[in-house]
Design a protein around this motif. Structure first.
Motif, PDB file in Angstrom:
ATOM      1  N   ALA A   1       0.708  -1.298   0.120  1.00  0.00           N
ATOM      2  CA  ALA A   1      -0.155   0.089  -0.018  1.00  0.00           C
ATOM      3  C   ALA A   1       0.947   1.019   0.035  1.00  0.00           C
ATOM      4  CB  ALA A   1      -0.908  -0.109   1.155  1.00  0.00           C
ATOM      5  N   ALA A   2       1.923   1.223   0.949  1.00  0.00           N
ATOM      6  CA  ALA A   2       2.786   2.338   0.802  1.00  0.00           C
ATOM      7  C   ALA A   2       3.419   2.520  -0.403  1.00  0.00           C
ATOM      8  CB  ALA A   2       3.645   2.445   2.121  1.00  0.00           C
ATOM      9  N   GLY A   3       4.157   1.490  -0.878  1.00  0.00           N
ATOM     10  CA  GLY A   3       5.010   1.572  -2.131  1.00  0.00           C
ATOM     11  C   GLY A   3       3.887   2.028  -3.627  1.00  0.00           C
ATOM     12  N   LYS A   4       2.651   1.765  -3.394  1.00  0.00           N
ATOM     13  CA  LYS A   4       1.912   2.314  -4.457  1.00  0.00           C
ATOM     14  C   LYS A   4       1.747   3.619  -4.358  1.00  0.00           C
ATOM     15  CE  LYS A   4      -0.423  -1.927  -5.247  1.00  0.00           C
ATOM     16  NZ  LYS A   4      -1.740  -2.989  -5.090  1.00  0.00           N
ATOM     17  N   LYS A   5       1.392   4.395  -3.228  1.00  0.00           N
ATOM     18  CA  LYS A   5       1.510   5.856  -2.876  1.00  0.00           C
ATOM     19  C   LYS A   5       2.870   6.515  -3.242  1.00  0.00           C
ATOM     20  CE  LYS A   5      -1.955   5.682   0.733  1.00  0.00           C
ATOM     21  NZ  LYS A   5      -2.158   6.122   2.288  1.00  0.00           N
ATOM     22  N   LEU A   6       3.807   5.588  -3.254  1.00  0.00           N
ATOM     23  CA  LEU A   6       5.344   6.242  -3.514  1.00  0.00           C
ATOM     24  C   LEU A   6       5.673   6.386  -4.957  1.00  0.00           C
ATOM     25  CD1 LEU A   6       7.052   4.585  -0.325  1.00  0.00           C
ATOM     26  CD2 LEU A   6       6.746   7.392  -0.591  1.00  0.00           C
ATOM     27  N   SER A   7       5.038   5.227  -5.704  1.00  0.00           N
ATOM     28  CA  SER A   7       5.355   5.003  -6.982  1.00  0.00           C
ATOM     29  C   SER A   7       4.634   5.820  -8.017  1.00  0.00           C
ATOM     30  CB  SER A   7       5.282   3.559  -7.482  1.00  0.00           C
ATOM     31  OG  SER A   7       6.169   2.671  -6.365  1.00  0.00           O
ATOM     32  N   LYS A   8       5.285   7.209  -8.283  1.00  0.00           N
ATOM     33  CA  LYS A   8       4.663   7.964  -8.967  1.00  0.00           C
ATOM     34  C   LYS A   8       5.757   8.915  -9.210  1.00  0.00           C
ATOM     35  CE  LYS A   8       2.700  10.892  -5.545  1.00  0.00           C
ATOM     36  NZ  LYS A   8       1.291  11.269  -5.104  1.00  0.00           N
ATOM     37  N   ASP A   9       5.459   9.766 -10.492  1.00  0.00           N
ATOM     38  CA  ASP A   9       6.524  10.983 -11.082  1.00  0.00           C
ATOM     39  C   ASP A   9       8.022  10.427 -11.096  1.00  0.00           C
ATOM     40  OD1 ASP A   9       4.350  12.563 -11.095  1.00  0.00           O
ATOM     41  OD2 ASP A   9       4.370  13.006  -8.744  1.00  0.00           O
ATOM     42  N   GLY A  10       8.278   9.163 -11.485  1.00  0.00           N
ATOM     43  CA  GLY A  10       9.758   8.670 -11.834  1.00  0.00           C
ATOM     44  C   GLY A  10      10.115   8.172 -10.445  1.00  0.00           C
ATOM     45  N   LYS A  11       9.400   8.019  -9.516  1.00  0.00           N
ATOM     46  CA  LYS A  11       9.966   7.466  -7.985  1.00  0.00           C
ATOM     47  C   LYS A  11       9.276   6.297  -7.713  1.00  0.00           C
ATOM     48  CE  LYS A  11      11.184  12.147  -6.359  1.00  0.00           C
ATOM     49  NZ  LYS A  11      10.956  13.060  -5.199  1.00  0.00           N
ATOM     50  N   TRP A  12      10.139   5.553  -6.636  1.00  0.00           N
ATOM     51  CA  TRP A  12       9.521   4.098  -6.807  1.00  0.00           C
ATOM     52  C   TRP A  12       9.308   3.667  -5.233  1.00  0.00           C
ATOM     53  CZ3 TRP A  12       7.617   1.329 -10.779  1.00  0.00           C
ATOM     54  CH2 TRP A  12       7.836   1.627 -12.042  1.00  0.00           C
ATOM     55  N   GLY A  13       8.386   2.917  -4.877  1.00  0.00           N
ATOM     56  CA  GLY A  13       8.283   2.593  -3.565  1.00  0.00           C
ATOM     57  C   GLY A  13       9.128   1.772  -2.829  1.00  0.00           C
ATOM     58  N   ILE A  14      10.103   0.770  -3.453  1.00  0.00           N
ATOM     59  CA  ILE A  14      10.916   0.072  -2.596  1.00  0.00           C
ATOM     60  C   ILE A  14      12.064  -0.464  -3.602  1.00  0.00           C
ATOM     61  CG2 ILE A  14       9.646  -2.191  -3.061  1.00  0.00           C
ATOM     62  CD1 ILE A  14      10.785  -2.827   0.216  1.00  0.00           C
ATOM     63  N   GLY A  15      13.334  -0.142  -3.223  1.00  0.00           N
ATOM     64  CA  GLY A  15      14.465  -0.850  -4.118  1.00  0.00           C
ATOM     65  C   GLY A  15      14.789  -2.173  -3.776  1.00  0.00           C
ATOM     66  N   VAL A  16      15.333  -3.099  -4.711  1.00  0.00           N
ATOM     67  CA  VAL A  16      15.771  -4.253  -4.622  1.00  0.00           C
ATOM     68  C   VAL A  16      17.124  -4.480  -5.499  1.00  0.00           C
ATOM     69  CG1 VAL A  16      13.461  -5.458  -4.454  1.00  0.00           C
ATOM     70  CG2 VAL A  16      14.807  -5.260  -6.712  1.00  0.00           C
ATOM     71  N   GLU A  17      17.972  -5.307  -5.256  1.00  0.00           N
ATOM     72  CA  GLU A  17      19.023  -5.591  -6.254  1.00  0.00           C
ATOM     73  C   GLU A  17      19.004  -7.208  -6.839  1.00  0.00           C
ATOM     74  OE1 GLU A  17      22.413  -4.000  -5.460  1.00  0.00           O
ATOM     75  OE2 GLU A  17      21.329  -2.191  -4.785  1.00  0.00           O
ATOM     76  N   GLY A  18      18.020  -6.859  -8.019  1.00  0.00           N
ATOM     77  CA  GLY A  18      17.639  -8.218  -8.599  1.00  0.00           C
ATOM     78  C   GLY A  18      18.869  -9.028  -9.198  1.00  0.00           C
ATOM     79  N   SER A  19      20.086  -8.416  -9.493  1.00  0.00           N
ATOM     80  CA  SER A  19      21.048  -9.309  -9.830  1.00  0.00           C
ATOM     81  C   SER A  19      22.269  -9.503  -8.803  1.00  0.00           C
ATOM     82  CB  SER A  19      21.874  -8.425 -11.148  1.00  0.00           C
ATOM     83  OG  SER A  19      21.309  -8.638 -12.306  1.00  0.00           O
ATOM     84  N   ASN A  20      21.900  -9.324  -7.759  1.00  0.00           N
ATOM     85  CA  ASN A  20      22.812  -9.681  -6.514  1.00  0.00           C
ATOM     86  C   ASN A  20      22.356 -11.049  -6.075  1.00  0.00           C
ATOM     87  OD1 ASN A  20      23.682  -9.616  -3.864  1.00  0.00           O
ATOM     88  ND2 ASN A  20      24.198  -7.344  -3.943  1.00  0.00           N
ATOM     89  N   LEU A  21      22.935 -12.055  -6.252  1.00  0.00           N
ATOM     90  CA  LEU A  21      22.523 -13.283  -5.928  1.00  0.00           C
ATOM     91  C   LEU A  21      22.454 -13.566  -4.352  1.00  0.00           C
ATOM     92  CD1 LEU A  21      24.535 -15.635  -8.427  1.00  0.00           C
ATOM     93  CD2 LEU A  21      22.713 -14.115  -8.792  1.00  0.00           C
ATOM     94  N   SER A  22      23.363 -13.130  -3.556  1.00  0.00           N
ATOM     95  CA  SER A  22      23.400 -13.558  -2.257  1.00  0.00           C
ATOM     96  C   SER A  22      22.249 -12.406  -1.605  1.00  0.00           C
ATOM     97  CB  SER A  22      24.675 -12.864  -1.686  1.00  0.00           C
ATOM     98  OG  SER A  22      25.842 -13.688  -1.934  1.00  0.00           O
ATOM     99  N   ASN A  23      21.981 -11.251  -2.134  1.00  0.00           N
ATOM    100  CA  ASN A  23      20.742 -10.520  -1.417  1.00  0.00           C
ATOM    101  C   ASN A  23      19.493 -11.231  -1.943  1.00  0.00           C
ATOM    102  OD1 ASN A  23      19.894  -8.183   0.009  1.00  0.00           O
ATOM    103  ND2 ASN A  23      19.323  -7.326  -1.895  1.00  0.00           N
ATOM    104  N   ASN A  24      19.407 -11.589  -3.179  1.00  0.00           N
ATOM    105  CA  ASN A  24      18.324 -12.355  -3.574  1.00  0.00           C
ATOM    106  C   ASN A  24      17.926 -13.404  -2.731  1.00  0.00           C
ATOM    107  OD1 ASN A  24      17.786 -11.036  -5.810  1.00  0.00           O
ATOM    108  ND2 ASN A  24      18.690 -12.191  -7.213  1.00  0.00           N
ATOM    109  N   ILE A  25      19.103 -14.389  -2.209  1.00  0.00           N
ATOM    110  CA  ILE A  25      18.672 -15.504  -1.368  1.00  0.00           C
ATOM    111  C   ILE A  25      18.254 -14.895   0.254  1.00  0.00           C
ATOM    112  CG2 ILE A  25      20.026 -17.145   0.089  1.00  0.00           C
ATOM    113  CD1 ILE A  25      19.223 -18.029  -2.848  1.00  0.00           C
ATOM    114  N   HIS A  26      18.934 -13.898   0.512  1.00  0.00           N
ATOM    115  CA  HIS A  26      18.636 -13.413   2.169  1.00  0.00           C
ATOM    116  C   HIS A  26      17.211 -12.918   2.053  1.00  0.00           C
ATOM    117  CE1 HIS A  26      23.160 -11.806   2.604  1.00  0.00           C
ATOM    118  NE2 HIS A  26      22.967 -13.316   2.519  1.00  0.00           N
TER     119      HIS A  26
END
Length: 437
Positions: free
Chosen positions: A183-208
């Protein structure tokens, strides 16, 4: 552990090292028990840069030399190279005397036989096992065996949120559940800004991230006897939930699928992303120019309610361990160095510098670790964090499942549907790459 920047290490490489004879030990210029002139130390990159680490560590190494007469040759190894360097060292014999390892690697490296077991005698030589926090000791090797390392820095995941972006979006308080994150992420995701960041190519962070979600879905990714179990309903649901932050909920920028080097933290610091799940991020935010009053920290989200045990797990037990190569020619000096680095004084100084939590009980009680942000991390480690599976194949698990998640993020970024069936297919592919038992 803070190995969120580590590069993939192939299962073939790991299987070779685990069957090789362990032959650690220091190289040219090293000392010996009889003439302990020098030690070699591979430190993992904990600061904003390798140069920052050198500035933090070198004065302490000089202090150790003054106290003991033992010079420590320091090399700060980037996370992208560290595991490969360690694996090569276990087969070549060209390793350091003492090194840092990500705590989730402990069981995998333990099974190589290259690391010194910390039995009762060795623990006593560094001050005693009882000095260390139980949660940190839980990620030092296979349960029932002598630990392969000693805890050095403790960390946990938390939800960091950008106060200005929250205020501008009319969000009164940080989310505590995944529904609230959406819900918070959808309010934040506008005007070129986004709700939450991830590191999709970071294998260890993905696992965590998917490990924690797996625990929340009552999945462990391994059976009780250590067999890979990547395609259970809970494991599939965990991976899909994480990728759906981009694929379905649209609160993660598609470009995050390529992130692997802390870019999500940079976006956060530049007011491009409102939230990020991270381990001990305060030092990095400071290096990015953020003031402490610009961001807040809350426990990582759970399915419902407040963090607790069992299905309410909201972090893996992250951290850095300190290990000694078994065949070091300077065992006495190596153990003196481990004792020095885990002393109360050094634990307080080093963990303050890195924004992490001491792994030593008495050091953890220092007022420096009572700030609101660090209290969240301390409480998480004490009440709602779970160690990753301490099995020899853990490093391979990170590689193959981390890659599966990376591929699914790439599909989501390309606008392709991420279905339960496609998630299960990727995880099945990953499971086929694991050794058969």
């Amino acid at each position: 552990m803070r190995k969120i920047r580590v590069a993939a290490v192939g299962a073939v490489t790991l299987s070779l090292v685990l069957t090789a004879a362990a032959c650690g030990g220091s190289t040219g210029g090293a000392g010996s028990n009889e003439n302990p002139k020098t030690l070699t130390y591979w430190a993992s990159n904990q600061g904003a840069s390798i140069e920052v680490d050198k500035k933090v560590l070198q004065p302490e190494l000089d202090k150790f030399e003054k106290e003991t007469g033992i010079k420590v040759k320091l090399e700060v190894v980037p996370w992208a190279d560290l595991l490969n360097r360690i694996l090569t060292a276990t087969t070549s014999g060209q390793g350091p005397d003492v090194l840092n390892i990500g705590n989730t690697w402990s069981a995998s490296l333990q099974s190589s036989g290259a690391l010194l077991p910390f039995d009762a005698k060795n623990f006593d030589s560094v001050g005693g096992k009882s000095r260390f926090v139980d949660s940190a000791l839980g990620s030092t090797g296979v349960q029932g065996q002598d630990p392969a390392a000693v805890p050095l820095y403790s960390m946990a995941y938390a939800l960091y949120y950008n106060k200005k972006m929250f205020k501008d979006a009319g969000i009164a308080k940080p989310p505590t559940t995944w529904d609230e994150v959406a819900a918070a992420g959808k309010k934040l995701s506008k005007d070129g800004k986004w709700g939450i960041g991830v590191e999709g190519s970071n294998l260890s962070n993905n696992i965590h991230q998917v490990f924690v979600l797996g625990k929340q879905h009552n999945a462990d990714f391994f059976t009780a006897d250590g067999k890979a179990d990547f395609t259970s309903d809970g494991a599939v649901a965990a991976v899909k939930q994480y990728v759906d932050l981009m694929a379905t909920q649209k609160i993660v920028a598609p470009g995050n699928a390529e992130y692997a080097q802390n870019q999500s933290l940079s976006d956060f610091a530049k007011d491009k992303t409102g939230m990020v799940l991270w381990q001990t991020a305060s030092a990095t935010f400071k290096s990015q120019g953020m003031n402490e009053d610009e961001w807040g920290v809350a426990p990582a989200p759970v399915p419902s309610g407040t963090p607790g045990t069992g299905a309410q797990t909201n972090s893996m037990v992250a951290g850095i361990n300190m290990a000694v190569f078994k065949n070091t020619k300077n065992l006495d000096g190596s153990l003196k160095f481990v004792k020095f680095m885990t002393s109360d004084k050094e634990q307080i100084l080093l963990n303050k510098a890195y924004g992490s939590i001491p792994s030593v009980k008495t050091a953890q009680q220092d007022p420096a670790f009572n700030s609101p942000s660090l209290k969240v991390l301390r409480d998480t480690l004490a009440t709602s964090a779970t160690a990753l599976p301490q099995v020899p194949e853990e490093s391979q698990f990170e590689t193959v499942v981390g890659t599966a998640v990376k591929e699914l993020f790439a599909a989501a970024a390309a606008g392709k549907p991420v279905t339960t069936e496609s998630v299960k297919a990727e995880l099945n592919k990953a499971q086929q790459q694991m050794p058969k038992k």
